[in-house]
Design a protein around this motif. Structure first.
Motif, PDB file in Angstrom:
ATOM      1  N   TRP A  16      40.805  -0.746  29.438  1.00 13.94           N
ATOM      2  CA  TRP A  16      39.513  -0.304  28.893  1.00 13.94           C
ATOM      3  C   TRP A  16      38.386  -0.590  29.889  1.00 13.94           C
ATOM      4  O   TRP A  16      37.504   0.260  30.103  1.00 13.94           O
ATOM      5  N   ALA A  17      38.401  -1.765  30.490  1.00 16.32           N
ATOM      6  CA  ALA A  17      37.342  -2.138  31.429  1.00 16.32           C
ATOM      7  C   ALA A  17      37.291  -1.170  32.611  1.00 16.32           C
ATOM      8  O   ALA A  17      36.199  -0.802  33.081  1.00 16.32           O
ATOM      9  N   ALA A  18      38.453  -0.758  33.099  1.00 14.43           N
ATOM     10  CA  ALA A  18      38.484   0.186  34.223  1.00 14.43           C
ATOM     11  C   ALA A  18      37.883   1.527  33.823  1.00 14.43           C
ATOM     12  O   ALA A  18      37.095   2.126  34.574  1.00 14.43           O
ATOM     13  N   ALA A  19      38.247   2.013  32.638  1.00 12.72           N
ATOM     14  CA  ALA A  19      37.717   3.303  32.167  1.00 12.72           C
ATOM     15  C   ALA A  19      36.218   3.210  31.926  1.00 12.72           C
ATOM     16  O   ALA A  19      35.458   4.121  32.286  1.00 12.72           O
ATOM     17  N   ALA A  20      35.769   2.102  31.315  1.00 14.22           N
ATOM     18  CA  ALA A  20      34.346   1.945  31.034  1.00 14.22           C
ATOM     19  C   ALA A  20      33.541   1.826  32.329  1.00 14.22           C
ATOM     20  O   ALA A  20      32.446   2.392  32.449  1.00 14.22           O
ATOM     21  N   ALA A  21      34.079   1.103  33.308  1.00 13.93           N
ATOM     22  CA  ALA A  21      33.372   0.951  34.585  1.00 13.93           C
ATOM     23  C   ALA A  21      33.214   2.299  35.280  1.00 13.93           C
ATOM     24  O   ALA A  21      32.149   2.601  35.841  1.00 13.93           O
ATOM     25  N   ALA A  22      34.254   3.107  35.262  1.00 13.98           N
ATOM     26  CA  ALA A  22      34.167   4.442  35.874  1.00 13.98           C
ATOM     27  C   ALA A  22      33.127   5.298  35.166  1.00 13.98           C
ATOM     28  O   ALA A  22      32.384   6.058  35.801  1.00 13.98           O
ATOM     29  N   ALA A  23      33.058   5.165  33.846  1.00 17.50           N
ATOM     30  CA  ALA A  23      32.086   5.947  33.078  1.00 17.50           C
ATOM     31  C   ALA A  23      30.665   5.480  33.338  1.00 17.50           C
ATOM     32  O   ALA A  23      29.720   6.284  33.368  1.00 17.50           O
ATOM     33  N   LEU A  24      30.498   4.183  33.534  1.00 18.98           N
ATOM     34  CA  LEU A  24      29.158   3.631  33.697  1.00 18.98           C
ATOM     35  C   LEU A  24      28.578   3.869  35.088  1.00 18.98           C
ATOM     36  O   LEU A  24      27.353   3.767  35.269  1.00 18.98           O
ATOM     37  N   ALA A  25      29.428   4.189  36.062  1.00 14.76           N
ATOM     38  CA  ALA A  25      28.939   4.369  37.431  1.00 14.76           C
ATOM     39  C   ALA A  25      27.879   5.470  37.536  1.00 14.76           C
ATOM     40  O   ALA A  25      26.778   5.227  38.071  1.00 14.76           O
ATOM     41  N   PRO A  26      28.127   6.694  37.057  1.00 17.38           N
ATOM     42  CA  PRO A  26      27.067   7.708  37.143  1.00 17.38           C
ATOM     43  C   PRO A  26      25.859   7.361  36.284  1.00 17.38           C
ATOM     44  O   PRO A  26      24.726   7.719  36.621  1.00 17.38           O
ATOM     45  N   CYS A  27      26.083   6.648  35.182  1.00 18.68           N
ATOM     46  CA  CYS A  27      24.970   6.246  34.321  1.00 18.68           C
ATOM     47  C   CYS A  27      24.086   5.220  35.031  1.00 18.68           C
ATOM     48  O   CYS A  27      22.859   5.216  34.869  1.00 18.68           O
ATOM     49  N   ALA A  28      24.713   4.352  35.828  1.00 21.43           N
ATOM     50  CA  ALA A  28      23.937   3.373  36.594  1.00 21.43           C
ATOM     51  C   ALA A  28      23.050   4.083  37.614  1.00 21.43           C
ATOM     52  O   ALA A  28      21.894   3.688  37.838  1.00 21.43           O
ATOM     53  N   ALA A  29      23.591   5.125  38.234  1.00 17.50           N
ATOM     54  CA  ALA A  29      22.783   5.893  39.189  1.00 17.50           C
ATOM     55  C   ALA A  29      21.586   6.527  38.481  1.00 17.50           C
ATOM     56  O   ALA A  29      20.461   6.535  39.017  1.00 17.50           O
ATOM     57  N   LEU A  30      21.812   7.064  37.291  1.00 13.18           N
ATOM     58  CA  LEU A  30      20.711   7.636  36.518  1.00 13.18           C
ATOM     59  C   LEU A  30      19.677   6.567  36.167  1.00 13.18           C
ATOM     60  O   LEU A  30      18.469   6.805  36.223  1.00 13.18           O
ATOM     61  N   ALA A  31      20.159   5.378  35.794  1.00 13.34           N
ATOM     62  CA  ALA A  31      19.248   4.291  35.421  1.00 13.34           C
ATOM     63  C   ALA A  31      18.342   3.904  36.584  1.00 13.34           C
ATOM     64  O   ALA A  31      17.162   3.591  36.395  1.00 13.34           O
ATOM     65  N   VAL A  32      18.878   3.922  37.806  1.00 14.74           N
ATOM     66  CA  VAL A  32      18.074   3.584  38.981  1.00 14.74           C
ATOM     67  C   VAL A  32      16.917   4.570  39.137  1.00 14.74           C
ATOM     68  O   VAL A  32      15.783   4.196  39.463  1.00 14.74           O
ATOM     69  N   VAL A  33      17.195   5.850  38.872  1.00 12.31           N
ATOM     70  CA  VAL A  33      16.147   6.870  38.974  1.00 12.31           C
ATOM     71  C   VAL A  33      15.168   6.766  37.809  1.00 12.31           C
ATOM     72  O   VAL A  33      13.952   6.920  37.974  1.00 12.31           O
ATOM     73  N   ALA A  34      15.696   6.494  36.614  1.00 11.66           N
ATOM     74  CA  ALA A  34      14.876   6.538  35.405  1.00 11.66           C
ATOM     75  C   ALA A  34      14.031   5.287  35.199  1.00 11.66           C
ATOM     76  O   ALA A  34      12.976   5.354  34.572  1.00 11.66           O
ATOM     77  N   LEU A  35      14.466   4.148  35.718  1.00 10.92           N
ATOM     78  CA  LEU A  35      13.758   2.897  35.451  1.00 10.92           C
ATOM     79  C   LEU A  35      12.295   2.934  35.895  1.00 10.92           C
ATOM     80  O   LEU A  35      11.411   2.505  35.141  1.00 10.92           O
ATOM     81  N   PRO A  36      11.973   3.457  37.076  1.00  9.33           N
ATOM     82  CA  PRO A  36      10.551   3.526  37.452  1.00  9.33           C
ATOM     83  C   PRO A  36       9.732   4.455  36.560  1.00  9.33           C
ATOM     84  O   PRO A  36       8.497   4.427  36.608  1.00  9.33           O
ATOM     85  N   GLN A  37      10.401   5.279  35.776  1.00 12.25           N
ATOM     86  CA  GLN A  37       9.699   6.210  34.887  1.00 12.25           C
ATOM     87  C   GLN A  37       9.544   5.652  33.470  1.00 12.25           C
ATOM     88  O   GLN A  37       9.139   6.376  32.557  1.00 12.25           O
TER      89      GLN A  37
END
Length: 469
Positions: free
Chosen positions: A198-219
């Motif tokens: 489960w951790a491996a699947a969740a980590a793979a899913a969270l990777a693109p979301c983390a990239a989005l968070a980096v862009v969205a956080l300053p907004q």
């Protein structure tokens, strides 16, 4: 989707999905678009160049949804029903996936009751009638949980679960509060190998979301209007998640009655952890809005359905019928203009009816310019006289305030649109005040010849005096 059975859907799934389609779809074009939906409509019509530039400044967190809506508008147009159709489909997915979850975890009756409770929920129907992504997150949360349950039971691959989880987070980052709930479900199984998978699947899913968070956080300034939750907000959340106004006490009893091992381990963390975590976070930095935890509604329905399943049909069906009857006034109310912050259709009607060729329009708040995106035909031919780059940013770019008087110099008639509520973060407050001063405080130059009210604001027609020649 691969990872789910290809058998004919169970009757509970079909009945629940069709019920959600009918309930959410009735009167879909009755409520007028409001300001948030106007943003969706405007973003969906943009070319890809300006689309990307806007997301670089604001609303990146909604980027995937806006991209989806670009496809919808290209295929089906930008009418109210077309803009809201994906939200209706999100409600259908939420009801159908919840029914299948209930069937797998508790049996056919639990699945039927759970799916119908989701379909009947006024909160879900309310957001199904809005061109935003919140019912889609509810549907994807239910689907992701269904895929997780299937993988846990059959020990099959979690790749499709990861895909659903990634889409969920990319649609709305706060929906990733489902991840701690899923972690709790996996931990309760006490299986280390399963936890690693489960951790491996969740980590793979969270990777693109983390990239989005980096862009969205300053907004994040764009949600600075959110206030710290109080007792009233918590009470409203509990009532809304219970599904039906006045049904909360019954829900609590049924949830406690229906404690079922696997269903409880799956739905209880989902019901409790995301709202609790968001409320706790909001004590530090306010982020809580009910629609951000709408995706927890299927969990409450599952636990309530498990309790209903403990009753005989002769008792369970009347309770379900009572829930439907209690929900009816709320379903009727949510389709009224009073349920939206503003009525941009009425604003468009006023402008369309009263305007003449050569007229201008001025928006008191720069952010109010997005009203034109809701019903653009009404503003055709009107001169947005203070705008210098209408397509730049979410709301366009206005001329510097020192140019306002000059830009109004050649105008004979101007419609001045004033929304009742000032934006929480308004860097243009001084310039906005000047617009009002130029028109209202200059009786020798301008005279007001018309005034109309709409839900959320007012429209004022000013004409130059002496008569323009």
């Amino acid at each position: 989707m691969p990872g789910l059975s290809h058998r004919t859907p169970a009757p509970a799934v079909v009945i629940s999905a069709l019920s959600a389609l009918v309930i959410a779809g009735v009167g879909l074009d009755r409520p007028a678009l409001w300001r948030d939906e106007a943003v969706t409509a405007g973003m969906a019509r943009r070319d890809l160049g300006s689309f990307g530039s806007v997301l670089g400044e604001i609303d990146a967190v909604h980027g995937l949804y806006y991209l989806l809506m670009k496809g919808v508008v290209a295929l089906f147009g930008d009418g109210e029903a077309a803009l809201r159709a994906p939200s209706v489909l999100g409600a259908v997915l939420a009801a159908g996936a919840t029914a299948e979850l209930g069937r797998r975890l508790g049996g056919a009756r639990t699945g039927l009751f759970a799916g119908l409770l989701v379909a009947l929920a006024p909160a879900l129907s309310r957001y199904a009638q809005e061109a935003r992504q919140y019912t889609l997150t509810a549907g994807l949360a239910a689907l992701a949980t269904l895929l997780l349950v299937r993988a846990l039971r059959d020990r099959c691959h979690l790749r499709w679960y990861g895909v659903a989880l990634a889409l969920l987070g990319l649609l709305h980052l706060f929906a990733l509060l489902l991840v701690p709930a899923h972690l709790a479900t996996v931990l309760l199984r006490r299986d280390r190998a399963l936890l690693r998978r489960w951790a491996a699947a969740a980590a793979a899913a969270l990777a693109p979301c983390a990239a989005l968070a980096v862009v969205a956080l300053p907004q994040s300034y764009q949600v600075s209007w959110i206030e710290r939750p109080d007792a009233a907000a918590v009470t409203e959340m509990l009532d809304s998640l219970a599904g039906t106004p006045g049904f909360f006490a019954f829900t609590v009893v049924l949830v406690l009655l229906g404690r079922n091992g696997e269903l409880w381990r799956t739905a209880a963390p989902w019901m409790v952890l995301p709202p609790l975590l968001l409320l706790v976070l909001s004590l530090w930095n306010p982020f809580y809005v009910f629609r951000y935890v709408l995706f927890c509604l299927p969990a409450v329905a599952l636990l309530t359905a498990a309790g209903l399943d403990r009753l005989r049909w002769s008792a369970g069906l009347p309770v379900l019928l009572a829930a439907a009857l209690l929900a009816l006034p709320a379903h009727q109310r949510m389709r009224q203009p009073s349920e939206r912050a503003d009525d941009l259709r009425e604003l468009a009607r006023i402008v369309r009816t009263e305007s003449r060729p050569g007229d201008a329009v001025v928006f008191h708040y720069t952010s109010s310019r997005r009203a034109m995106s809701a019903y653009p035909d009404a503003y055709t031919g009107l001169d947005d006289v203070l705008a210098v780059r209408p397509g730049q940013g979410l709301d366009g770019l206005e001329a510097p305030s020192e140019q306002f008087a000059g830009r109004l110099a050649g105008v004979r008639r101007v419609f001045y649109v004033h929304h009742s509520r000032e934006p929480a973060a308004n860097p243009f407050a001084d310039a906005d005040a000047l617009k009002e001063s130029l028109l209202r405080s200059s009786p020798a130059t301008w005279t007001r010849t018309g005034r109309w009210l709409f839900k959320g604001g007012s429209v004022h027609l000013y004409e130059r005096r002496p008569p323009f020649t």
